[in-house]
Write a protein that holds these residues in place. Structure first.
Motif, short mmCIF file in Angstrom:
data_model
loop_
_atom_site.label_atom_id
_atom_site.label_comp_id
_atom_site.label_asym_id
_atom_site.label_seq_id
_atom_site.Cartn_x
_atom_site.Cartn_y
_atom_site.Cartn_z
N ALA A 471 -14.53 -1.75 4.74
CA ALA A 471 -14.97 -1.29 3.42
C ALA A 471 -16.24 -0.47 3.56
CB ALA A 471 -15.21 -2.47 2.48
N SER A 472 -16.29 0.61 2.79
CA SER A 472 -17.50 1.41 2.64
C SER A 472 -17.93 1.32 1.19
CB SER A 472 -17.25 2.86 3.06
OG SER A 472 -16.33 3.47 2.18
N SER A 473 -18.93 2.10 0.82
CA SER A 473 -19.44 2.02 -0.55
C SER A 473 -18.51 2.69 -1.55
CB SER A 473 -20.82 2.68 -0.63
OG SER A 473 -20.75 4.03 -0.21
N ARG A 474 -17.50 3.48 -1.07
CA ARG A 474 -16.62 4.21 -1.99
C ARG A 474 -15.15 3.85 -1.84
NH1 ARG A 474 -19.01 10.44 -2.14
NH2 ARG A 474 -21.10 9.91 -2.89
N ALA A 475 -14.76 3.25 -0.72
CA ALA A 475 -13.35 2.95 -0.49
C ALA A 475 -13.25 1.78 0.47
CB ALA A 475 -12.62 4.18 0.07
N PHE A 476 -12.03 1.21 0.54
CA PHE A 476 -11.80 0.15 1.50
C PHE A 476 -10.35 0.18 1.96
CE2 PHE A 476 -10.72 -1.74 -2.54
CZ PHE A 476 -9.62 -2.54 -2.27
N VAL A 477 -10.12 -0.40 3.14
CA VAL A 477 -8.80 -0.45 3.76
C VAL A 477 -8.22 -1.83 3.50
CG1 VAL A 477 -7.47 -0.20 5.89
CG2 VAL A 477 -9.53 1.18 5.54
N LEU A 478 -6.98 -1.85 2.95
CA LEU A 478 -6.31 -3.10 2.62
C LEU A 478 -5.08 -3.23 3.50
CD1 LEU A 478 -6.38 -5.53 0.70
CD2 LEU A 478 -4.97 -4.24 -0.90
N ALA A 479 -5.07 -4.24 4.39
CA ALA A 479 -3.96 -4.45 5.32
C ALA A 479 -2.91 -5.35 4.68
CB ALA A 479 -4.46 -5.06 6.62
N PHE A 480 -1.62 -4.92 4.76
CA PHE A 480 -0.51 -5.66 4.16
C PHE A 480 0.38 -6.22 5.26
CE2 PHE A 480 -1.82 -2.86 0.80
CZ PHE A 480 -1.64 -3.60 -0.36
N LYS A 481 0.86 -7.44 5.05
CA LYS A 481 1.77 -8.05 6.01
C LYS A 481 3.12 -7.35 6.00
CE LYS A 481 3.75 -12.54 7.29
NZ LYS A 481 3.81 -13.98 6.94
N TYR A 482 3.56 -6.95 4.79
CA TYR A 482 4.86 -6.31 4.67
C TYR A 482 4.67 -4.84 4.29
CZ TYR A 482 6.52 -11.11 4.50
OH TYR A 482 6.77 -12.41 4.79
N GLU A 483 5.43 -4.00 4.97
CA GLU A 483 5.30 -2.56 4.77
C GLU A 483 5.72 -2.13 3.36
OE1 GLU A 483 7.82 1.01 6.58
OE2 GLU A 483 6.49 0.11 8.07
N ILE A 484 6.73 -2.81 2.78
CA ILE A 484 7.21 -2.44 1.45
C ILE A 484 6.13 -2.65 0.41
CG2 ILE A 484 8.19 -4.74 1.09
CD1 ILE A 484 9.65 -1.43 -0.20
N HIS A 485 5.30 -3.72 0.57
CA HIS A 485 4.20 -3.95 -0.36
C HIS A 485 3.16 -2.84 -0.25
CE1 HIS A 485 5.11 -8.57 -0.46
NE2 HIS A 485 6.06 -7.84 -1.01
N CYS A 486 2.88 -2.43 0.98
CA CYS A 486 1.91 -1.34 1.20
C CYS A 486 2.40 -0.05 0.56
CB CYS A 486 1.69 -1.14 2.70
SG CYS A 486 0.48 0.12 3.12
N LYS A 487 3.69 0.21 0.69
CA LYS A 487 4.26 1.42 0.11
C LYS A 487 4.21 1.40 -1.41
CE LYS A 487 8.41 4.30 0.43
NZ LYS A 487 9.78 4.41 0.99
N MET A 488 4.46 0.22 -2.01
CA MET A 488 4.43 0.10 -3.48
C MET A 488 3.02 0.36 -4.01
SD MET A 488 6.87 -3.27 -3.91
CE MET A 488 6.65 -3.38 -5.68
N VAL A 489 2.00 -0.14 -3.30
CA VAL A 489 0.62 0.09 -3.73
C VAL A 489 0.23 1.55 -3.53
CG1 VAL A 489 -1.78 -0.49 -3.27
CG2 VAL A 489 -0.07 -2.29 -3.35
N ALA A 490 0.65 2.16 -2.40
CA ALA A 490 0.30 3.56 -2.13
C ALA A 490 0.92 4.50 -3.15
CB ALA A 490 0.75 3.94 -0.71
#
Length: 567
Positions: A471-490
């Motif tokens: 995480a930085s002051s403007r954004a952060f990286v969120l790691a997902f266990k399942y790729e489909i969940h990551c795609k839905m959020v993106a």
């Protein structure tokens, strides 16, 4: 006309009748009792969720002869006049047809006159986002400082189209989609009052087709009752709404799982012969598999299921189909659903998707074929026999190798449906700070709690298998266990990413952009960044250590202790 539609007959007359919006009605009732109501309100939300009804109820309650009251009495002359529309001091304006500057100027000129028959003059402006820019500008000053005897209630389905200068002058209330259980409960009271005969389960079908809108549900109920005659059956409800029974969807899902293309196409053709819409049918299939996936993850949270009623057939099927297969089915059906929008023959795309799911390679990489496993095991056995023969012949077999291992490249050959934005992640890592990450993790539990308060349980379910990793002051990286969940959020499905960023902005007092990454890709991206960073750091150190030849020569001539170097 002697007959009135159900949604007109049963329009809420007290705040208790506005179902599914308790967070709003309770706030308005407290304000009425304490006489702390504002001069301007903004009611926003989907259609048919009670915005205009709540505005009229507020107008009645504030002008009731028994005020201050939490509910209008509906017995005094003021309440009856506002209900019948005979009191001219409560003005309802449709901004879609009165969106010009002249209409708003007319309001501005008349607002200063005192009400003639009640205590407060109330302006209810429906679909306020349809006003022109000039009309908004004409409304600004009046909305900011209206006379004490005047109230403004603005209603809209698209609040993002309203200027911020207008929003900041109002108390905003966001109406949410009404839950399936609340819609069914309201319709049961109406059916009981009107003494209609309804088969059990028919109201659930109508409520599911209403998509969270009470007015749509009552309109469909009115239509279904007119069609059915003596008793409203499940088949009548399915026919009127165009929905498909869970029995048919379960049968089709079972055929897809068994890869029985003949049975699947026969079921599909039978549904098309009944006049079912392919786009609506494929959407029901996507929600069916989505509900099955969530049921596998959290079987106790039946409230998050959108379309499915949990029965024995559904439970058995959910135990047979593994989660990776569900991901693949949802992905293929979703792609076909998107392609349907650009064709005149949507049925073809549905049939192609069914054949692909039955005959394609969807399970080759997810649940290996038993014959393929047997073939590989035989190959391993043969190799072990060859190694034993070589050992018997006196050949030394080394189990280690100095060469780089080729299997480490195998992940590159695996096709991935989602590719993480590596450049964006590297930018975040460059400005990442440990305190920012700890601060973000500290409020993660509160974020999940707020999502559950908003009835965004599906959003919270996506975050159960995720974790902030940088995480930085403007954004952060969120790691997902399942790729489909990551795609839905993106892709911001159902506004999940926008909602999360909005909540975090209020909690952290600043906007934080969410960048998702699957856990399988996170380790490699982080390693590449560390290697690149170390290389740049070593190059900078080498440049720093290089000494100017003139300085070196001066040190030889005069001695290092007499030399002072200035930049």
């Amino acid at each position: 006309m002697s007959y009135q539609a159900l949604y007109r007959v049963f329009r809420p007359q007290i705040f208790a009748d506005v179902v599914g919006q308790e967070h709003i009605t309770k706030t308005l009732q407290n304000a009425l009792i304490q006489k702390k109501f504002s001069h301007a309100y903004l009611f926003s939300g989907p259609r048919g969720t009670g915005k205009t009804s709540a505005a009229k109820l507020f107008a009645k309650a504030v002008n009731c002869e028994h005020a201050p009251v939490s509910e209008p009495c509906n017995q005094c002359s003021a309440c009856k006049g506002i209900t019948n529309g005979t009191i001219s001091d409560v003005i309802e304006i449709d901004a879609a047809s009165n969106n010009g500057v002249d209409e708003i100027r007319d309001i501005r000129d008349k607002v200063k006159f005192a009400p003639s028959s009640v205590n407060y003059k109330v302006y209810i402006i429906d679909e306020v986002h349809m006003l022109s820019i000039g009309a908004f500008n004409a409304l600004l000053k009046t909305l900011e400082e209206p006379p004490e005897h005047c109230l403004f209630i603005l209603a809209t389905t698209e609040p993002h189209k309203i200027p911020l200068t207008i929003i900041s002058r109002c108390q905003r209330f966001d109406f949410k989609r009404i839950t399936l259980q609340a819609i069914v409960g309201r319709m049961e009271k109406i059916v009981e009052t009107e003494r209609y005969h309804v088969q059990e389960g028919a109201l659930d079908i109508i409520a599911g087709a209403a998509d969270g809108g009470m007015r749509d549900a009552l309109s469909l109920l009115d239509q279904a009752i007119s069609f059915s005659g003596d008793e409203l059956t499940i088949d009548d409800a399915l026919l009127i709404t165009g929905a498909v029974s869970q029995q048919y969807i379960g049968k089709l899902a079972s055929s897809l799982h068994e890869q029985n293309v003949t049975s699947a196409l026969e079921t599909l053709n039978e549904l098309f012969q009944q006049g079912k819409d392919p786009a609506k049918l494929i959407e029901d299939m996507i929600f069916y598999f989505r509900d099955m996936l969530l049921y596998q993850t959290a079987p106790d949270l039946e409230g998050v299921l959108e379309k499915v009623k949990v029965d024995e057939e559904f439970k058995n099927l959910s135990q047979q189909i593994p989660a990776p297969v569900l991901y693949e089915m949802i992905d293929i059906l979703n792609k076909s659903h998107q392609e349907m929008k650009w064709t005149n023959h949507p049925r073809v795309f549905f049939e192609v998707a069914v054949v692909k799911l039955c005959q394609g390679a969807k399970t080759d990489s997810l649940s290996a074929n038993q014959s393929e496993v047997d073939r590989l095991m035989n190959k391993v056995h043969q190799l072990e026999q060859e190694i034993e023969k070589l050992k018997t012949a006196g050949v030394s077999i080394s189990t280690t190798s100095n060469q780089p291992k080729e299997p480490s490249r195998s992940p590159k050959s695996t096709k991935s449906g989602y590719k993480a934005p590596v450049g964006r992640i590297h930018e975040i890592l460059k400005g990442a700070e440990r305190p920012e990450l700890e601060r973000l993790k500290g409020c993660w539990g509160e974020l999940l709690a707020q999502l559950k308060q908003q009835n965004k349980v599906s959003h919270a379910a996506l975050l159960n298998d995720s974790e902030p990793v940088a995480a930085s002051s403007r954004a952060f990286v969120l790691a997902f266990k399942y790729e489909i969940h990551c795609k839905m959020v993106a892709e911001d499905n159902n506004g999940v990413r926008t909602n999360l960023e909005h909540i975090l902005e209020g909690m952290l007092a600043g906007r934080r952009d969410i960048v998702g990454v699957p856990e399988a890709q996170w380790g490699k991206i982080r390693e590449e960044f560390l290697q690149e960073y170390q290389q740049e750091d070593s190059e900078a150190k080498e440049l720093k250590d290089e000494e100017d030849p003139l300085i070196a020569e001066a040190k030889k001539l005069f001695g290092a202790e007499l030399i002072e170097i200035k930049d």
